[in-house]
Motif scaffolding. Structure first.
Motif, PDB file in Angstrom:
ATOM      1  N   ALA A 105      44.315 -35.430 -96.088  1.00 43.62           N
ATOM      2  CA  ALA A 105      44.306 -35.531 -93.949  1.00 43.62           C
ATOM      3  C   ALA A 105      43.432 -36.703 -93.614  1.00 43.62           C
ATOM      4  CB  ALA A 105      43.373 -34.363 -93.998  1.00 43.62           C
ATOM      5  N   ARG A 106      42.067 -37.526 -94.492  1.00 50.98           N
ATOM      6  CA  ARG A 106      41.888 -38.382 -94.079  1.00 50.98           C
ATOM      7  C   ARG A 106      42.353 -39.162 -93.897  1.00 50.98           C
ATOM      8  NH1 ARG A 106      36.296 -39.239 -95.954  1.00 50.98           N
ATOM      9  NH2 ARG A 106      35.782 -37.207 -95.705  1.00 50.98           N
ATOM     10  N   TRP A 107      43.337 -39.599 -95.110  1.00 51.23           N
ATOM     11  CA  TRP A 107      44.317 -41.236 -95.667  1.00 51.23           C
ATOM     12  C   TRP A 107      45.204 -41.237 -94.333  1.00 51.23           C
ATOM     13  CZ3 TRP A 107      44.816 -45.674 -96.723  1.00 51.23           C
ATOM     14  CH2 TRP A 107      43.772 -46.286 -97.489  1.00 51.23           C
ATOM     15  N   GLN A 108      44.996 -39.589 -93.691  1.00 55.60           N
ATOM     16  CA  GLN A 108      46.573 -39.876 -92.871  1.00 55.60           C
ATOM     17  C   GLN A 108      45.601 -40.525 -91.424  1.00 55.60           C
ATOM     18  OE1 GLN A 108      48.334 -35.352 -92.930  1.00 55.60           O
ATOM     19  NE2 GLN A 108      49.466 -36.320 -94.489  1.00 55.60           N
ATOM     20  N   MET A 109      44.894 -40.071 -91.075  1.00 53.82           N
ATOM     21  CA  MET A 109      44.112 -40.372 -89.988  1.00 53.82           C
ATOM     22  C   MET A 109      43.873 -42.222 -90.089  1.00 53.82           C
ATOM     23  SD  MET A 109      41.319 -41.389 -89.522  1.00 53.82           S
ATOM     24  CE  MET A 109      40.175 -40.152 -90.543  1.00 53.82           C
ATOM     25  N   MET A 110      43.122 -42.414 -90.810  1.00 56.05           N
ATOM     26  CA  MET A 110      42.513 -43.700 -91.809  1.00 56.05           C
ATOM     27  C   MET A 110      43.996 -45.205 -91.598  1.00 56.05           C
ATOM     28  SD  MET A 110      40.050 -43.137 -94.762  1.00 56.05           S
ATOM     29  CE  MET A 110      40.378 -44.807 -95.437  1.00 56.05           C
ATOM     30  N   ARG A 111      44.994 -44.150 -92.103  1.00 56.27           N
ATOM     31  CA  ARG A 111      46.113 -45.435 -92.272  1.00 56.27           C
ATOM     32  C   ARG A 111      46.716 -46.357 -90.575  1.00 56.27           C
ATOM     33  NH1 ARG A 111      51.356 -41.747 -93.890  1.00 56.27           N
ATOM     34  NH2 ARG A 111      51.147 -39.600 -91.848  1.00 56.27           N
ATOM     35  N   GLY A 112      46.667 -47.540 -90.783  1.00 58.22           N
ATOM     36  CA  GLY A 112      46.994 -48.237 -89.754  1.00 58.22           C
ATOM     37  C   GLY A 112      45.339 -48.269 -89.148  1.00 58.22           C
ATOM     38  N   GLN A 113      44.497 -47.934 -89.161  1.00 65.29           N
ATOM     39  CA  GLN A 113      43.009 -48.319 -88.792  1.00 65.29           C
ATOM     40  C   GLN A 113      41.898 -49.761 -89.546  1.00 65.29           C
ATOM     41  OE1 GLN A 113      42.832 -46.690 -85.865  1.00 65.29           O
ATOM     42  NE2 GLN A 113      44.753 -45.759 -86.166  1.00 65.29           N
ATOM     43  N   VAL A 114      41.472 -49.561 -88.811  1.00 62.14           N
ATOM     44  CA  VAL A 114      39.938 -50.296 -88.647  1.00 62.14           C
ATOM     45  C   VAL A 114      39.036 -49.369 -88.608  1.00 62.14           C
ATOM     46  CG1 VAL A 114      38.522 -52.472 -88.166  1.00 62.14           C
ATOM     47  CG2 VAL A 114      41.051 -52.020 -87.545  1.00 62.14           C
ATOM     48  N   PRO A 167      39.767 -41.491-105.596  1.00 61.74           N
ATOM     49  CA  PRO A 167      39.500 -41.053-103.802  1.00 61.74           C
ATOM     50  C   PRO A 167      38.489 -40.323-103.852  1.00 61.74           C
ATOM     51  CG  PRO A 167      41.447 -41.133-103.425  1.00 61.74           C
ATOM     52  CD  PRO A 167      41.481 -41.300-105.082  1.00 61.74           C
ATOM     53  N   LEU A 168      38.205 -39.552-104.688  1.00 61.56           N
ATOM     54  CA  LEU A 168      37.872 -38.044-104.392  1.00 61.56           C
ATOM     55  C   LEU A 168      35.859 -38.419-104.850  1.00 61.56           C
ATOM     56  CD1 LEU A 168      39.986 -35.846-106.206  1.00 61.56           C
ATOM     57  CD2 LEU A 168      39.811 -36.183-103.745  1.00 61.56           C
ATOM     58  N   HIS A 169      35.999 -39.602-105.501  1.00 64.28           N
ATOM     59  CA  HIS A 169      34.667 -40.064-105.697  1.00 64.28           C
ATOM     60  C   HIS A 169      34.022 -40.886-105.037  1.00 64.28           C
ATOM     61  CE1 HIS A 169      35.345 -36.963-108.914  1.00 64.28           C
ATOM     62  NE2 HIS A 169      36.295 -37.351-109.335  1.00 64.28           N
ATOM     63  N   CYS A 170      34.099 -41.375-103.568  1.00 64.62           N
ATOM     64  CA  CYS A 170      34.626 -42.871-102.931  1.00 64.62           C
ATOM     65  C   CYS A 170      34.333 -42.740-101.479  1.00 64.62           C
ATOM     66  CB  CYS A 170      35.571 -43.453-103.413  1.00 64.62           C
ATOM     67  SG  CYS A 170      36.173 -43.771-104.803  1.00 64.62           S
ATOM     68  N   ALA A 171      32.992 -43.514-101.022  1.00 62.96           N
ATOM     69  CA  ALA A 171      32.790 -42.369 -99.630  1.00 62.96           C
ATOM     70  C   ALA A 171      33.821 -43.695 -99.211  1.00 62.96           C
ATOM     71  CB  ALA A 171      31.237 -43.509 -99.393  1.00 62.96           C
ATOM     72  N   GLY A 172      34.150 -42.879 -97.781  1.00 59.40           N
ATOM     73  CA  GLY A 172      35.116 -43.883 -97.309  1.00 59.40           C
ATOM     74  C   GLY A 172      36.694 -42.931 -97.959  1.00 59.40           C
ATOM     75  N   CYS A 173      36.636 -42.535 -99.362  1.00 57.95           N
ATOM     76  CA  CYS A 173      37.898 -42.156-100.041  1.00 57.95           C
ATOM     77  C   CYS A 173      38.319 -42.581-100.394  1.00 57.95           C
ATOM     78  CB  CYS A 173      38.845 -41.517 -98.273  1.00 57.95           C
ATOM     79  SG  CYS A 173      39.749 -39.921 -99.373  1.00 57.95           S
ATOM     80  N   PHE A 174      37.859 -44.434-100.199  1.00 65.15           N
ATOM     81  CA  PHE A 174      38.856 -45.266-101.285  1.00 65.15           C
ATOM     82  C   PHE A 174      38.174 -45.988-102.424  1.00 65.15           C
ATOM     83  CE2 PHE A 174      37.068 -47.759 -97.957  1.00 65.15           C
ATOM     84  CZ  PHE A 174      37.277 -48.941 -97.769  1.00 65.15           C
TER      85      PHE A 174
END
Length: 218
Positions: A105-114, A167-174
């Motif tokens: 869900a996080r990546w679906q929100m993050m993609r294309g964003q800054v 990404p499960l172990h990273c701040a920001g999911c990446f």
């Protein structure tokens, strides 16, 4: 004698970054309870968490001085570095994802964003009196901010990336230094900050504390 350096974090990425500078840190992860901090400003939050982690590790090590190099708290005070990173998108704060579904869900929100990646750094140099009491210590607390431009990736790519577990172990999911780097179009600012520790900022902080980073090379 080289000044001892303690990393109050279990992050392998931060340890690797320090290694590239010539610093071989002693790793003592903090047991600081992050849930007690109720702050919504990202810059203030990472600085409070970074300092809280560094101080928690300092107190724990003071009770276990036998595990440290001689003089760590007295004759040759060492450094303790605490760090904390978060990603903010449109003012909303994001840390590590709770689970795989949250990451998708996080990546679906993050993609294309800054997004803006904040990393707080707290550098402590504690010392003791001749009687062995831990004294108040000056601390240097600063934050580095880097803008991250995420690619417009597909649902299939998102699911494949989450399935790697990275990404499960990273701040920001990446992880910029891992497969996540494939999905970042560009960054503005310090790239090591996105990995978890700003090396230029660390150099400046050590200098302000009276230490030249190249002293760790000898």
């Amino acid at each position: 004698m080289m000044i001892p350096f303690v990393l109050a974090s279990a992050s392998p990425a931060r340890k690797r970054l320090l290694h590239t500078t010539g610093i071989e840190p002693l790793v003592y992860p903090s047991d600081f309870d992050e849930s007690q901090v109720k702050v919504t400003n990202p810059l203030e939050l990472v600085e409070i968490l970074a300092q809280g982690k560094a101080e928690a590790t300092m107190r724990a090590l003071f009770s276990r001085q036998a595990e440290l190099p001689p003089g760590f708290f007295s004759r040759n005070p060492g450094f303790i570095l605490g760090c904390d990173s978060i990603l903010a998108i449109h003012g909303e704060i994001h840390g590590k994802p709770k689970d795989a579904q949250d990451a998708i869900a996080r990546w679906q929100m993050m993609r294309g964003q800054v997004g803006e990646l904040y990393t707080g750094h707290a550098l402590l140099r504690p010392f003791t009196t001749e009687q062995g009491s831990l004294m108040p210590y000056p601390s240097i607390v600063r934050t580095q901010i880097t803008r991250v431009y995420f690619a417009e990736i597909s649902d299939r790519q998102i699911e494949a990336y989450i399935n790697t577990g990275e990404p499960l172990h990273c701040a920001g999911c990446f992880a910029l230094e891992g497969r996540g780097g494939l999905f970042v179009e560009r960054i503005e600012g310090c790239h090591t900050n996105v990995i978890g520790l700003s090396l230029p900022l660390l150099r400046q902080m050590l200098s302000d504390a009276g230490t030249d980073i190249i002293d760790y090379w000898s």
